[in-house]
Each structure stands twice: as structure tokens, then as C-alpha cells.
Motif scaffolding. Structure first.
Motif, PDB file in Angstrom:
ATOM      1  N   SER A  35       0.839  -1.198   0.000  1.00 21.95           N
ATOM      2  CA  SER A  35       0.000   0.000   0.000  1.00 21.95           C
ATOM      3  C   SER A  35       0.877   1.252   0.000  1.00 21.95           C
ATOM      4  CB  SER A  35      -0.916   0.016   1.225  1.00 21.95           C
ATOM      5  OG  SER A  35      -1.837  -1.040   1.195  1.00 21.95           O
ATOM      6  N   GLY A  36       0.622   2.167  -0.930  1.00 20.48           N
ATOM      7  CA  GLY A  36       1.348   3.421  -0.972  1.00 20.48           C
ATOM      8  C   GLY A  36       2.714   3.361  -1.631  1.00 20.48           C
ATOM      9  N   ILE A  37       3.128   2.182  -2.130  1.00 25.30           N
ATOM     10  CA  ILE A  37       4.440   2.052  -2.779  1.00 25.30           C
ATOM     11  C   ILE A  37       4.271   2.159  -4.290  1.00 25.30           C
ATOM     12  CG2 ILE A  37       6.384   0.510  -3.196  1.00 25.30           C
ATOM     13  CD1 ILE A  37       5.987  -0.688  -0.482  1.00 25.30           C
ATOM     14  N   SER A  38       5.172   2.865  -4.924  1.00 29.23           N
ATOM     15  CA  SER A  38       5.158   2.977  -6.380  1.00 29.23           C
ATOM     16  C   SER A  38       6.602   3.024  -6.883  1.00 29.23           C
ATOM     17  CB  SER A  38       4.397   4.237  -6.826  1.00 29.23           C
ATOM     18  OG  SER A  38       5.024   5.404  -6.309  1.00 29.23           O
ATOM     19  N   LEU A  39       6.768   2.943  -8.182  1.00 24.95           N
ATOM     20  CA  LEU A  39       8.103   2.956  -8.778  1.00 24.95           C
ATOM     21  C   LEU A  39       8.124   3.957  -9.927  1.00 24.95           C
ATOM     22  CD1 LEU A  39      10.953   1.623  -8.857  1.00 24.95           C
ATOM     23  CD2 LEU A  39      10.027   0.065 -10.579  1.00 24.95           C
ATOM     24  N   SER A  40       9.061   4.869  -9.892  1.00 27.25           N
ATOM     25  CA  SER A  40       9.177   5.879 -10.938  1.00 27.25           C
ATOM     26  C   SER A  40      10.273   5.502 -11.925  1.00 27.25           C
ATOM     27  CB  SER A  40       9.502   7.243 -10.325  1.00 27.25           C
ATOM     28  OG  SER A  40      10.807   7.238  -9.756  1.00 27.25           O
ATOM     29  N   GLU A  41      10.218   6.109 -13.102  1.00 29.55           N
ATOM     30  CA  GLU A  41      11.256   5.890 -14.105  1.00 29.55           C
ATOM     31  C   GLU A  41      12.618   6.330 -13.582  1.00 29.55           C
ATOM     32  OE1 GLU A  41      12.293   7.261 -18.712  1.00 29.55           O
ATOM     33  OE2 GLU A  41      10.267   7.498 -17.903  1.00 29.55           O
ATOM     34  N   GLU A  42      12.619   7.418 -12.827  1.00 28.42           N
ATOM     35  CA  GLU A  42      13.873   7.926 -12.270  1.00 28.42           C
ATOM     36  C   GLU A  42      14.521   6.908 -11.334  1.00 28.42           C
ATOM     37  OE1 GLU A  42      15.524  11.755  -9.663  1.00 28.42           O
ATOM     38  OE2 GLU A  42      13.360  11.467  -9.990  1.00 28.42           O
ATOM     39  N   ASN A  43      13.708   6.239 -10.523  1.00 30.53           N
ATOM     40  CA  ASN A  43      14.263   5.256  -9.592  1.00 30.53           C
ATOM     41  C   ASN A  43      14.754   4.003 -10.306  1.00 30.53           C
ATOM     42  OD1 ASN A  43      14.071   6.750  -7.255  1.00 30.53           O
ATOM     43  ND2 ASN A  43      12.010   6.022  -6.752  1.00 30.53           N
ATOM     44  N   VAL A  44      14.059   3.593 -11.363  1.00 30.22           N
ATOM     45  CA  VAL A  44      14.554   2.466 -12.161  1.00 30.22           C
ATOM     46  C   VAL A  44      15.926   2.822 -12.736  1.00 30.22           C
ATOM     47  CG1 VAL A  44      14.160   1.001 -14.167  1.00 30.22           C
ATOM     48  CG2 VAL A  44      12.228   1.662 -12.733  1.00 30.22           C
ATOM     49  N   GLN A  45      16.042   4.038 -13.235  1.00 28.44           N
ATOM     50  CA  GLN A  45      17.307   4.474 -13.812  1.00 28.44           C
ATOM     51  C   GLN A  45      18.421   4.471 -12.768  1.00 28.44           C
ATOM     52  OE1 GLN A  45      17.648   7.398 -17.236  1.00 28.44           O
ATOM     53  NE2 GLN A  45      18.034   8.724 -15.479  1.00 28.44           N
ATOM     54  N   ARG A  46      18.128   4.900 -11.553  1.00 31.14           N
ATOM     55  CA  ARG A  46      19.128   4.890 -10.488  1.00 31.14           C
ATOM     56  C   ARG A  46      19.633   3.473 -10.222  1.00 31.14           C
ATOM     57  NH1 ARG A  46      16.032   8.917  -6.224  1.00 31.14           N
ATOM     58  NH2 ARG A  46      16.717  10.905  -7.151  1.00 31.14           N
ATOM     59  N   ILE A  47      18.700   2.524 -10.203  1.00 33.13           N
ATOM     60  CA  ILE A  47      19.090   1.136  -9.959  1.00 33.13           C
ATOM     61  C   ILE A  47      19.950   0.605 -11.100  1.00 33.13           C
ATOM     62  CG2 ILE A  47      18.195  -1.228  -9.756  1.00 33.13           C
ATOM     63  CD1 ILE A  47      15.779  -0.030  -8.273  1.00 33.13           C
ATOM     64  N   LEU A  48      19.567   0.910 -12.325  1.00 33.33           N
ATOM     65  CA  LEU A  48      20.342   0.445 -13.478  1.00 33.33           C
ATOM     66  C   LEU A  48      21.732   1.070 -13.496  1.00 33.33           C
ATOM     67  CD1 LEU A  48      17.571   0.490 -16.239  1.00 33.33           C
ATOM     68  CD2 LEU A  48      18.484  -1.501 -15.016  1.00 33.33           C
ATOM     69  N   HIS A  49      21.839   2.312 -13.075  1.00 35.72           N
ATOM     70  CA  HIS A  49      23.152   2.955 -12.975  1.00 35.72           C
ATOM     71  C   HIS A  49      23.999   2.271 -11.909  1.00 35.72           C
ATOM     72  CE1 HIS A  49      21.730   7.036 -14.859  1.00 35.72           C
ATOM     73  NE2 HIS A  49      22.015   6.119 -15.773  1.00 35.72           N
ATOM     74  N   ARG A  50      23.404   2.065 -10.723  1.00 34.20           N
ATOM     75  CA  ARG A  50      24.155   1.413  -9.650  1.00 34.20           C
ATOM     76  C   ARG A  50      24.563   0.003 -10.050  1.00 34.20           C
ATOM     77  NH1 ARG A  50      22.237   1.108  -3.371  1.00 34.20           N
ATOM     78  NH2 ARG A  50      23.083   3.233  -3.363  1.00 34.20           N
ATOM     79  N   SER A  51      23.721  -0.666 -10.813  1.00 36.24           N
ATOM     80  CA  SER A  51      24.000  -2.043 -11.234  1.00 36.24           C
ATOM     81  C   SER A  51      24.965  -2.106 -12.406  1.00 36.24           C
ATOM     82  CB  SER A  51      22.690  -2.740 -11.630  1.00 36.24           C
ATOM     83  OG  SER A  51      21.729  -2.643 -10.598  1.00 36.24           O
ATOM     84  N   LYS A  52      25.331  -0.934 -12.938  1.00 37.88           N
ATOM     85  CA  LYS A  52      26.253  -0.818 -14.077  1.00 37.88           C
ATOM     86  C   LYS A  52      25.706  -1.483 -15.336  1.00 37.88           C
ATOM     87  CE  LYS A  52      30.325  -0.382 -11.133  1.00 37.88           C
ATOM     88  NZ  LYS A  52      31.680  -0.886 -10.791  1.00 37.88           N
TER      89      LYS A  52
END
Length: 385
Positions: A35-52
Motif C-alpha cells: 500500500s502506498g508504494i510505487s516505482l518511478s522511471e527515475e528510480n529504475v534508472q538509479r538502480i540500473l546505474h548502480r547495477s552498471k
């Protein structure tokens, strides 16, 4: 002893647990893990950057869409421009640190020590510093969910020979899981100094891994040396949930003392055998099995969040309900699939619920514990409390 617990589980108070909630709709609100959790494009991008997986200065170059199933986590398919696909799981808010760390540890352990197909973990975080939630990014395995071919979610059927091939493979998976013998009940974690301290971790004979606190059953408990300790602790946790929320659990508050008294009687009985501690998935159901519908080849076993070093009854009690829901596109409707599966297990030298000493008693005790304070009740709030 089994009949006592069976009568207990079938009592009017237990069976009417759902009624106690829905009787007062104006006072009840939902608060599920997502409840109340969502995922933004910006956060996906952050994860992909951190994951290289993307250069740190690149924006875009990917798409994501919800998987559409799951209760405790939000899951998404992430696709890069080069066609590579991943699964991103955002952990539900009801848990902190341990569920994510335990799932990562279990996936890696199973991948290192068995032939069971599990996803490769690309990156993960058990804190919320990057996107505001914990997450695990994994490779996307091929195949479809078995749940789409049996039970209430069924969208199609497969031939009898495919089901037989599936169950033969599942029997081999069970054998590999039952092959382990551990010295404590708990979750499996990667061995790091900070983790070892946080989870009260112990060595259990496998380099790079430790067994520690388990996060299932609504709390953080253990690890335990014996089943007696585990059972009493989970019952105590159940009792606390009832005592802390009398308006939520209603008359169930009167059940807990009787349940603890029953435990005292059982633990002093010679008819209370101690089970082996083995590797368990914790939710071995069709939604967590991927396969090729044409060949019946299993391509993945996923969602290991409740797994760990658990008693040999755990998966039999919490999983395998689909054995009673199999129907095929060409076979007789009355074929006994459970008997077929048990035969395959016996051929591999595995025990079944029919031959595991004390299984029915432990099943009844698990059902008693879980029905005193059903897990789904914890998702409700009484607005005036």
C-alpha cells in the motif's frame, strides 16, 4: 494429540475469524505490504546505474512494466534497448532488511549448491537510501508460471505426459532440498561481519553463508537449535499479536492461553518427535515455478523470500496444494496425481508426508498457530484504536 489440535483448529472462534473483521466495515481499513508504494522511471534508472547496466551519464534506454502478480512485493519487468530483460522486486514495507537479505542469501545458496534453476541476482539493497525502498534486481528467467495451467488462475491445460515430466522434475528438486541437514532453524544469509552480528548468525558448514534470524511468521525470531524452541517462539509471537490488538482479533484473545497449555502438554509427551532441519522454499506453489508448456521443462524456481533452514514439514504444510488441482488436456479426470508424485519421491529415496515421523501432528500445530492470528488480519487497522 492430533485429534485435540484438529478439534482446536475447527472451533467456532477460529472459523469465524474473517467474520469478526467484516462485521464492522466502518471501523476497518486496509494496509497491505505494498500500500502506498510505487516505482518511478527515475528510480529504475538509479538502480540500473548502480547495477552498471547503463552508463552513469545515460538517461533512458530502457522500459519497465508491472508483472501484475504478487502480494508482498511490487515486481516489474525491466527491458533494456539491447533486449536484455530483468525482474525488479520492490520489497513490501512491512519488513526491514532481513527479508531482502534472506532472499538474496537463499537464492545464491541454492544456486551454488544445487542444480535447481534460480535467477542470478544482479544487484540489491536492504536499505532505502537509493529509491526509498529495498529492492532486488534479477535476471528474467524464461518460461511461464505453472499457476496458469492449474488451479483458480488456470488459462489453459497441458497434456498428461507434460505433467508427468513436471512432477518428476519437482521430485528431484525436493530430493535436493531434503538432502541438506542443518544444525539450526533460521534464514540463510551471505556471511559478512555486519550481517553476522545483526542476525545473530552462526556457521552451518557452508563457506560464505550463515544461518540467522528468520523473518517469517510475522516477526524476527531465532535462529533455533530445536523445533520445540521454534514452535514455542512462534506461538508466543502469535499470542502477542492477539494481546496487542484485542479489538482486531476479538474473541481469539481467549484462545491463546489454551493453545499455550496444549503446547506444554505436547512438549512433555514422548509422541513429539523432532524433525530434521533441511532446506525449504517456504512457498512451493505453482506461481513460483516457471516452465516451458510445450516440453514441461522447469526453467526456474523463484520467490525464495520465506525460504531457509526449516523443518522438513515446512514445504509440505505451506505448499504443494496444486497436487489436488491438476487437470490435463487429454488425461482421465480421476487420475491420482498426488499418488504419482509420492511414488516418484519414493523412487528417489525421499520421505513423504505419509512417512515423515510426526508430520500430521506438526501440521495440526502449524494450522492452530496460523489460525489463531491469521496473517491477513495484520493488514487491517481499526480506525478508532
Amino acid at each position: 494429540l492430533v485429534s485435540i489440535t484438529r478439534r482446536f483448529c475447527s472451533s467456532t472462534v477460529i472459523r469465524r475469524a474473517g467474520y469478526l473483521i467484516w462485521r464492522f466495515p466502518p471501523f476497518v481499513s486496509m494496509d497491505t505490504p505494498i500500500s502506498g508504494i510505487s516505482l518511478s522511471e527515475e528510480n529504475v534508472q538509479r538502480i540500473l546505474h548502480r547495477s552498471k547496466l547503463l552508463p552513469s551519464d545515460q538517461k533512458g534506454g530502457f522500459s519497465f512494466r508491472p508483472v501484475g502478480v504478487g502480494y508482498n512485493n511490487l515486481s516489474y519487468y525491466v527491458t533494456l534497448e539491447n533486449g536484455q530483460e530483468y525482474v525488479l522486486r520492490i520489497c513490501g514495507k512491512h519488513w526491514k532488511h532481513l527479508k531482502t537479505e534472506g532472499e538474496v542469501g537463499m537464492i545464491k545458496f541454492i544456486g551454488d549448491h544445487t542444480t535447481i534453476p534460480v535467477p542470478r541476482v544482479i544487484s540489491w539493497s536492504s536499505d532505502s537510501d537509493l529509491i526509498g525502498n529495498e529492492y532486488i534486481l534479477m535476471e528474467k528467467l524464461p518460461g511461464e508460471m505453472l499457476a496458469r495451467y492449474c488451479g483458480s488462475e488456470m488459462i489453459g491445460k497441458v497434456p498428461t505426459d507434460v505433467w508427468k515430466h513436471l512432477l518428476q522434475q519437482i521430485a528431484i528438486i525436493v530430493k535436493e532440498m531434503m538432502h541438506f541437514t542443518f544444525n539450526r532453524i533460521g534464514a540463510i544469509y551471505l556471511d559478512a561481519q555486519e550481517t553476522r552480528k545483526a542476525v545473530n548468525g552462526y556457521d552451518f558448514g557452508y563457506k560464505g553463508y550463515i544461518v540467522g534470524i528468520h523473518h517469517a511468521h510475522g516477526g524476527e525470531l531465532g535462529p533455533f537449535e530445536t523445533f520445540d524452541q521454534f514452535l514455542r517462539s512462534t506461538f508466543a509471537l502469535t499470542s502477542k499479536k492477539v494481546s496487542d490488538s484485542p479489538h482486531l482479533y476479538g474473541n481469539l484473545i481467549n484462545v491463546q492461553e489454551k493453545a499455550l497449555s496444549l503446547l506444554d502438554r505436547l512438549e512433555s509427551s514422548e509422541q513429539f518427535p523432532q524433525p530434521r532441519i533441511v532446506a525449504a522454499h517456504g512457498d512451493f506453489e505453482p506461481r513460483n515455478i516457471l516452465f516451458d508448456p510445450k516440453t514441461g521443462q522447469i526453467t526456474g524456481v523463484i520467490d525464495w523470500e520465506w525460504g531457509g533452514c526449516l523443518v522438513e514439514d515446512e514445504d509440505w504444510i505451506l505448499g504443494f496444494s496444486f497436487l489436488n488441482e491438476i487437470s490435463t488436456s487429454d488425461g482421465p479426470a480421476d487420475f491420482d496425481w498426488k499418488a504419482f508424485f509420492y511414488d516418484k519421491l519414493r523412487e528417489l529415496g525421499c520421505k513423504t508426508p505419509e512417512t515423515i515421523a510426526g508430520h500430521q501432528l506438526r501440521r495440526s500445530l502449524f494450522e492452530l498457530r496460523d489460525n489463531i492470528a491469521p496473517w491477513w488480519l495484520s493488514n487491517y487497522n481499526i480506525d478508532n484504536e
